[in-house]
Write an enzyme that holds these catalytic residues in place. Structure first.
Site, PDB file in Angstrom:
ATOM      1  CG  HIS A  83     100.811   7.294  57.360  1.00  0.00           C
ATOM      2  ND1 HIS A  83      99.902   6.287  57.831  1.00  0.00           N
ATOM      3  CD2 HIS A  83      99.967   8.229  57.124  1.00  0.00           C
ATOM      4  CE1 HIS A  83      98.482   7.132  58.036  1.00  0.00           C
ATOM      5  NE2 HIS A  83      98.862   8.002  57.774  1.00  0.00           N
TER       6      HIS A  83
HETATM    7  O1  RIB Z   1      97.511   5.906  53.527  1.00  0.00           O
HETATM    8  C1  RIB Z   1      99.306   6.412  54.298  1.00  0.00           C
HETATM    9  C2  RIB Z   1     100.465   6.004  52.634  1.00  0.00           C
HETATM   10  O2  RIB Z   1      99.795   6.745  51.445  1.00  0.00           O
HETATM   11  C3  RIB Z   1     101.594   6.719  52.675  1.00  0.00           C
HETATM   12  O3  RIB Z   1     102.566   5.981  52.350  1.00  0.00           O
HETATM   13  C4  RIB Z   1     100.989   8.593  52.381  1.00  0.00           C
HETATM   14  O4  RIB Z   1     102.851   9.269  51.835  1.00  0.00           O
HETATM   15  C5  RIB Z   1     100.684   8.045  51.322  1.00  0.00           C
HETATM   16  O5  RIB Z   1     101.618   7.827  49.936  1.00  0.00           O
END
Ligand code: RIB
Ligand code: CA
Length: 308
Positions: free
Chosen positions: A237
């Site tokens: 992500h």
């Molecule tokens: O939903 C994904 C996000 O939530 C990413 O930033 C992961 O690190 C968590 O913080």
């Protein structure tokens, strides 16, 4: 060409940790700021300091908000463990945070430098507090490139992604702040960029403190997705938000008006993008819809390898 100046605001977090390593390679990271999110603030700050220690970075780390603006603090131990970095063994962290004033650091850094990107990859509490306390920074930043939201299914709920859900009021403030350039890497985008077990194996085979540590992070992160979703791959992500600054050519964006639901029983934290053809809503965000995942993953893995 000069590297883009950024402040990376994060809640390490396995993918945040990789984003730190990528950003340090591809950007001029003026500061790392931490926020309560995947784990409590004390943990996310220690994890950011650990990554700086392992990678030999002298980037200042400033701790920020230990809770959201209004809703109770929530964390993500199923995805990241109680420490926020479960999986690999790690050394004692001997670095210390430069301050507990991440918001002040964001404000002063943006006032002191032109063309600073804010790259939040956790809940948006620090960013919201900064733009509320210093509205002048809205017109000074080069942009905000955030990992958060989704124009598809959520993860923490059917409709909401964790970062936006964890502090929906902060997210609403940030999207409505009027920053001229906001890029949103939501789950619809980040799930196109996944690591698989062979990446962990190749990093471990290469060796070195950082590649082996990241291999351990990947092992834990992959095991969670295998257990929860039956996937043999895990989305990277947070590095997407860094690449949207350094390599925008790898993405396809759509200009959309995005707002955040703050009070829905079923929809708290939902990012509502107006995708109606011919809508008269004024766009406030470039929503990322596509990515050259092969090229993006190569940049991420090459960055990790470079610390060997
Ligand atoms: O939903 C994904 C996000 O939530 C990413 O930033 C992961 O690190 C968590 O913080
Ligand atoms: Ca994160």
């Amino acid at each position: 060409m000069a590297k883009p100046r950024i402040i990376l605001d994060c809640d390490p977090g396995h993918d945040d940790a990789v984003a730190i390593l990528l950003a340090a390679c591809e950007c001029d990271v003026l500061a790392i700021t931490t926020v309560s999110g995947n784990a409590p603030l004390e943990m996310t700050t220690a994890n950011a300091l650990l990554m700086c220690q392992l990678a030999g970075l002298d980037t200042p780390v400033h701790a920020g908000a230990d809770r959201p603006l209004l809703v109770p603090a929530a964390h993500a131990p199923r995805a990241h463990g109680a420490t926020g970095r479960d999986g690999p063994r790690w050394p004692d962290v001997h670095l210390a945070a430069a301050s507990n004033d991440a918001v002040g650091c964001i404000i002063e850094t943006v006032r002191a430098h032109d063309d600073v990107w804010l790259v939040p990859v956790g809940p948006l509490t620090n960013i919201a507090l900064a733009v509320r306390q210093a509205p002048d920074i809205v017109g000074r930043v080069a942009g905000i490139s955030l990992m958060g939201g989704s124009v598809g299914p959520g993860n923490v709920t059917p409709t909401a992604e964790f970062n936006v859900w964890a502090d929906p009021h902060a997210s609403q403030i940030v999207f409505a702040a009027g920053v001229p350039l906001v890029r949103m890497a939501g789950l619809n985008l980040t799930h196109q960029l996944r690591v698989v077990p062979s990446e962990a194996a190749s990093l471990r085979k290469q060796g070195g403190i950082v590649p082996e540590f990241v291999a351990g992070l990947f092992d834990f992160y992959l095991a969670g997705y295998r257990e929860r979703a039956g996937l043999d791959a895990a989305p990277m992500h947070d590095p997407c938000a860094v690449l949207a600054v350094t390599h925008p050519e790898l993405f396809t964006f759509g200009a959309r008006h995005v707002d955040v639901e703050t009070s829905g029983v079923l929809t708290r934290g939902m990012t509502v993008a107006d995708e109606r053809p011919g809508t008269d809503a004024t766009p406030n965000c470039e929503v990322a819809y596509g990515i050259d995942a092969v090229a993006a993953l190569e940049l991420i893995i090459d960055a990790v390898r470079s610390y060997a």
